[in-house]
Motif scaffolding. Structure first.
Motif, mmCIF file in Angstrom:
data_model
loop_
_atom_site.group_PDB
_atom_site.id
_atom_site.type_symbol
_atom_site.label_atom_id
_atom_site.label_comp_id
_atom_site.label_asym_id
_atom_site.label_seq_id
_atom_site.Cartn_x
_atom_site.Cartn_y
_atom_site.Cartn_z
ATOM 1 N N VAL A 1 -4.768 2.599 3.057
ATOM 2 C CA VAL A 1 -5.988 1.795 3.213
ATOM 3 C C VAL A 1 -6.770 1.687 1.904
ATOM 4 O O VAL A 1 -7.894 1.171 1.896
ATOM 5 N N LYS A 2 -6.169 2.206 0.822
ATOM 6 C CA LYS A 2 -6.798 2.131 -0.507
ATOM 7 C C LYS A 2 -8.183 2.787 -0.507
ATOM 8 O O LYS A 2 -9.147 2.252 -1.058
ATOM 9 N N ALA B 1 -14.994 -1.243 2.197
ATOM 10 C CA ALA B 1 -13.848 -0.372 2.463
ATOM 11 C C ALA B 1 -13.338 -0.573 3.880
ATOM 12 O O ALA B 1 -12.123 -0.562 4.123
ATOM 13 N N VAL C 1 -11.174 -3.684 4.142
ATOM 14 C CA VAL C 1 -9.822 -3.453 3.604
ATOM 15 C C VAL C 1 -9.004 -2.608 4.572
ATOM 16 O O VAL C 1 -7.851 -2.917 4.882
ATOM 17 N N GLN D 1 -7.297 -4.015 7.756
ATOM 18 C CA GLN D 1 -6.077 -4.813 7.610
ATOM 19 C C GLN D 1 -4.835 -3.990 7.977
ATOM 20 O O GLN D 1 -3.739 -4.537 8.083
#
Length: 284
Positions: free
Chosen positions: A107-108, A188, A191, A194
Motif C-alpha cells: 500500500v506504499k 494515504a 492509495v 486501491q
C-alpha cells in the motif's frame, strides 16, 4: 510429565485417542492445502507456517500413539507431542510477522509504519527465534526426567512464552498504529484503498490474537506446574491450543497472503478478470 516413586508417568489422565485422531485429520487437511498453495503461488515467506503445520500434525500423531499406550506410556511419543505442539506456534508467528512488512510495501505506506519496514521483519523474527529456541530448549530439559531439570525446563518455557507474548503485543500495536495512520491520512488512504489490504490486516490481527490467547493459557499451564488444573485436564490442550491453531491455519487458507506477494510483483496468485478466476504468474 510426572515423576513418581512408582516410576515415570507421562500424563495425569488417559489421553483421548479419538480427540487426537480428529486433530491429526484436521491438521493433515489444512497443512496439505497450505503446502499446495505454497508451491503453486511461490509464497516462500509462508514456509515457517507450513513447517509449523507439519509439527502440529506429527505432534498429534505422537499424542494418538500415547493414547494407545495408556497407562504404560513410553518416552518417545510423549516427547514428540509435548515438544512439537509447544513450538509450532512460534513458526506460525514468523510468517505472520513477515506478512505485515509486505502489506506496508503493497500500500506504499512505509512512512506511516511505527517500525521502519527494513527493520520490521528483522526485529519481530529475531524475537520469534529467541522464543522458539527458549521453548525448544526448555522442552528438551524437561524430558531428562529429574524433578530439578523438570522445574528448570518449565521456567525456560515460561520465559520463552513471555518473549512470544511481548513481541506479539508489540506487533499488534505496530499493526494498529499503521492502520490508524492510514485512516487519518486521506492521501494515504486513497492509495491504500486501491489494494485489498483490509482483509489481510484482519487475518493478521485475528491470527495474532489466537496465538496470544494460546500463549497466555500455556503460561498459566506451566506456572501451575505438573499437578495444576490446566495440565491435569486434557480439554485445555484441544480447546486453547489445537482448536485455536487450526483456526489460524484456516484463516490463512481463506485469506492467503499470495495475493499480497502477487501485487508486489512476486510469485503467483489467483486474480479476477471479467468476473472469472484465472491464475497469473509474476516472477520476482
Amino acid at each position: 510429565m510426572v515423576s513418581s516413586k512408582s516410576g515415570w508417568i507421562a500424563y495425569t489422565y488417559n489421553p483421548s485417542i479419538a480427540a487426537a485422531v480428529i486433530f491429526v485429520i484436521l491438521f493433515a487437511v489444512t497443512t496439505l492445502l497450505h503446502t499446495f498453495h505454497l508451491f503453486r503461488t511461490r509464497t516462500w515467506f509462508f514456509i515457517p507456517l507450513v513447517i509449523g503445520g507439519y509439527f502440529e500434525l506429527v505432534g498429534y500423531i505422537g499424542r494418538a500413539m500415547s493414547a494407545q499406550q495408556s497407562p504404560n506410556w513410553t518416552l518417545g511419543p510423549y516427547v514428540i507431542q509435548s515438544t512439537l505442539l509447544l513450538i509450532a506456534p512460534a513458526l506460525f508467528a514468523a510468517s505472520i510477522y513477515m506478512e505485515l512488512g509486505r502489506i506496508v510495501l503493497m500500500v506504499k505506506g512505509e512512512k506511516l509504519a511505527l517500525v521502519r519496514v527494513s527493520w520490521m521483519t528483522k526485529i519481530f523474527v529475531a524475537g520469534d527465534v529467541l522464543s522458539f529456541l527458549m521453548q525448544a530448549s526448555g522442552a528438551g530439559i524437561m524430558v531428562t526426567g529429574s524433578s530439578s531439570s523438570s522445574s528448570t525446563g518449565q521456567n525456560v518455557i515460561i520465559g520463552g512464552l513471555f518473549v512470544q507474548i511481548i513481541f506479539f503485543g508489540f506487533f499488534l500495536i505496530s499493526a494498529l498504529v499503521f492502520q490508524r495512520r492510514i485512516r487519518a491520512d486521506s492521501a494515504a488512504s486513497a492509495v491504500a484503498d486501491q489494494y485489498p489490504w483490509r482483509k489481510h490486516m484482519w487475518a493478521l490481527h485475528s491470527s495474532s490474537i489466537l496465538v496470544l490467547i494460546r500463549s497466555v493459557v500455556r503460561v498459566v499451564e506451566y506456572v501451575q506446574g505438573t499437578y495444576g488444573y490446566v495440565m491435569g485436564h486434557e480439554a485445555f490442550i484441544y480447546v486453547f491450543d489445537g482448536l485455536l491453531m487450526f483456526a489460524l491455519m484456516v484463516i490463512f487458507v481463506v485469506v492467503h497472503p499470495s495475493e499480497v506477494n502477487y501485487l508486489l510483483g512476486r510469485g503467483r496468485a489467483v486474480v479476477r478478470m471479467g468476473g472469472l478466476k484465472v491464475e497469473a504468474d509474476v516472477m520476482a
